[in-house]
Design a protein around this motif. Sequence first.
Motif, mmCIF file in Angstrom:
data_model
loop_
_atom_site.group_PDB
_atom_site.id
_atom_site.type_symbol
_atom_site.label_atom_id
_atom_site.label_comp_id
_atom_site.label_asym_id
_atom_site.label_seq_id
_atom_site.Cartn_x
_atom_site.Cartn_y
_atom_site.Cartn_z
ATOM 1 N N SER A 170 0.838 -1.196 0.000
ATOM 2 C CA SER A 170 0.000 0.000 0.000
ATOM 3 C C SER A 170 0.876 1.251 0.000
ATOM 4 C CB SER A 170 -0.913 0.030 1.225
ATOM 5 O OG SER A 170 -1.818 -1.048 1.199
ATOM 6 N N VAL A 171 0.515 2.225 -0.830
ATOM 7 C CA VAL A 171 1.234 3.497 -0.870
ATOM 8 C C VAL A 171 0.766 4.347 0.302
ATOM 9 C CG1 VAL A 171 1.712 5.571 -2.208
ATOM 10 C CG2 VAL A 171 1.445 3.375 -3.385
ATOM 11 N N LEU A 172 1.715 4.851 1.087
ATOM 12 C CA LEU A 172 1.383 5.679 2.247
ATOM 13 C C LEU A 172 1.700 7.161 2.019
ATOM 14 C CD1 LEU A 172 2.790 3.461 5.150
ATOM 15 C CD2 LEU A 172 0.563 3.336 4.002
ATOM 16 N N SER A 173 2.691 7.438 1.179
ATOM 17 C CA SER A 173 3.102 8.819 0.955
ATOM 18 C C SER A 173 3.739 8.935 -0.420
ATOM 19 C CB SER A 173 4.083 9.266 2.045
ATOM 20 O OG SER A 173 4.345 10.652 1.963
ATOM 21 N N HIS A 174 3.655 10.140 -1.016
ATOM 22 C CA HIS A 174 4.154 10.319 -2.386
ATOM 23 C C HIS A 174 4.595 11.757 -2.628
ATOM 24 C CE1 HIS A 174 3.684 11.655 -6.573
ATOM 25 N NE2 HIS A 174 4.129 10.462 -6.887
ATOM 26 N N ALA A 175 5.569 11.921 -3.505
ATOM 27 C CA ALA A 175 5.939 13.213 -4.091
ATOM 28 C C ALA A 175 6.625 12.925 -5.421
ATOM 29 C CB ALA A 175 6.860 14.012 -3.176
ATOM 30 N N VAL A 176 6.634 13.914 -6.300
ATOM 31 C CA VAL A 176 7.313 13.755 -7.587
ATOM 32 C C VAL A 176 8.166 14.980 -7.846
ATOM 33 C CG1 VAL A 176 5.404 14.739 -8.931
ATOM 34 C CG2 VAL A 176 7.030 13.192 -10.053
ATOM 35 N N MET A 177 9.309 14.751 -8.479
ATOM 36 C CA MET A 177 10.199 15.832 -8.871
ATOM 37 C C MET A 177 10.347 15.798 -10.387
ATOM 38 S SD MET A 177 13.538 16.895 -9.768
ATOM 39 C CE MET A 177 14.711 15.587 -9.360
ATOM 40 N N LYS A 178 10.225 16.956 -11.033
ATOM 41 C CA LYS A 178 10.392 17.054 -12.479
ATOM 42 C C LYS A 178 11.518 18.038 -12.779
ATOM 43 C CE LYS A 178 9.544 16.881 -16.913
ATOM 44 N NZ LYS A 178 9.941 15.701 -17.715
ATOM 45 N N PRO A 179 12.655 17.576 -13.292
ATOM 46 C CA PRO A 179 13.738 18.499 -13.630
ATOM 47 C C PRO A 179 13.360 19.343 -14.855
ATOM 48 C CG PRO A 179 14.531 16.233 -13.408
ATOM 49 C CD PRO A 179 13.044 16.174 -13.495
ATOM 50 N N LEU A 180 13.641 20.638 -14.776
ATOM 51 C CA LEU A 180 13.369 21.564 -15.869
ATOM 52 C C LEU A 180 14.638 22.342 -16.195
ATOM 53 C CD1 LEU A 180 10.066 23.130 -14.458
ATOM 54 C CD2 LEU A 180 10.198 21.353 -16.220
ATOM 55 N N ILE A 181 14.889 22.536 -17.473
ATOM 56 C CA ILE A 181 15.958 23.425 -17.913
ATOM 57 C C ILE A 181 15.304 24.753 -18.278
ATOM 58 C CG2 ILE A 181 17.828 23.824 -19.550
ATOM 59 C CD1 ILE A 181 18.319 21.451 -17.740
#
Length: 363
Positions: free
Chosen positions: A55-66
């Motif tokens: 089960s997923v309890l916590s999440h975040a996402v990072m998107k690199p941008l130039i």
Amino acid sequence: MEGPRSPLEAELPQVLDFLNKKLRTDASWSIAAEYPTAFSSNNLHNMRIIADEGSVLSHAVMKPLIIKSPHVIFKVGAIGSVVTDDQHQGQGYSTQIIKDCLKSATEQSCDIAILWTDLFDFYRRMGFELAGSEVSFVIEENFDVPPINLRFSTDNKVSPDAIYRLYAAHSVNSVRTIEETRKFLSIPQTKVYTAWEPNGQLAAYAIEGKGADLGGYIHEWGGSVSKLMALFAFIRAQKDQPYTIICPRHATNLIQALQTKDVTMNHGYLGMIKLVNFDQLAAKIKRAFRAEGIADIVLEKHPNHFVFGVGQDLYTINNETDMVRLLFGPVDFRGLGIFKEETAIKLEKILPLNLWIWGWDSI
């Protein structure tokens, strides 16, 4: 308990289901449709989860941008979709997730990280600070513009190549592909307003909405000022209600044109920013000053403070968050009263740095 870690590709549907239930309960689309470049298999290594027994309890996402600007090319780690399951809040999971995203941003040579939130105190504990500049205009009433020979449209079926051509003309923008532009045009709840020349060439465009966010906000636009003003007048007449245009502080010609109309102008911040790789960023800034003929810029990090200034006119900065606001604004170097007039004039050639992240890039 596992994590923070990247999800396996086979786990992606489960992660998206978790996010849809937590962040998009009333939406008829998946959050992946709103952020097609962040929630893709190509960016799986930048997603972070904490899981327990499947089960997923916590999440975040990072998107690199130039981000390209006239003086500096930045690498920015944009962070979003931070959420922890209700029954597991208060256990530090979101903090662990964010710190792991920052670690990944550091490993990928990002200069800074940015996120958008109203939980200011929570993120300040991790070194983020409100910084950068955003200018917004609430278009209260219909307004006229000088006659101009354009055809206006609200059809979303616009060539991504045409949008990309005008977008690429901005002095500050993120590096995108035409295929990414095509994906952005398909984001749910996106309204596309366009102005066309008599010869069929796209003259100006404006984008409103992005899934569950930015409804009533024009967050992307392109074209000359005169043609944009004509398009904005068309949008106001079409909507028959107020709407808001977001723009960077360096869009001075557009800002001046909008100020002549019946609008409400507000100054705000670009987002919450954290320095990720100060030495790398400082080297870029020093190169930019040298290109302007200012070779004696001082921008140094010491164990407990920073030293900043020109020549012998130096200032000690004790907090990293203060440095963020000096570099990215909003700062009036003359108003600070700490530098000589000639020093302030030199600093203003480059600083605050022109940094802007368009709405389609926000996550």
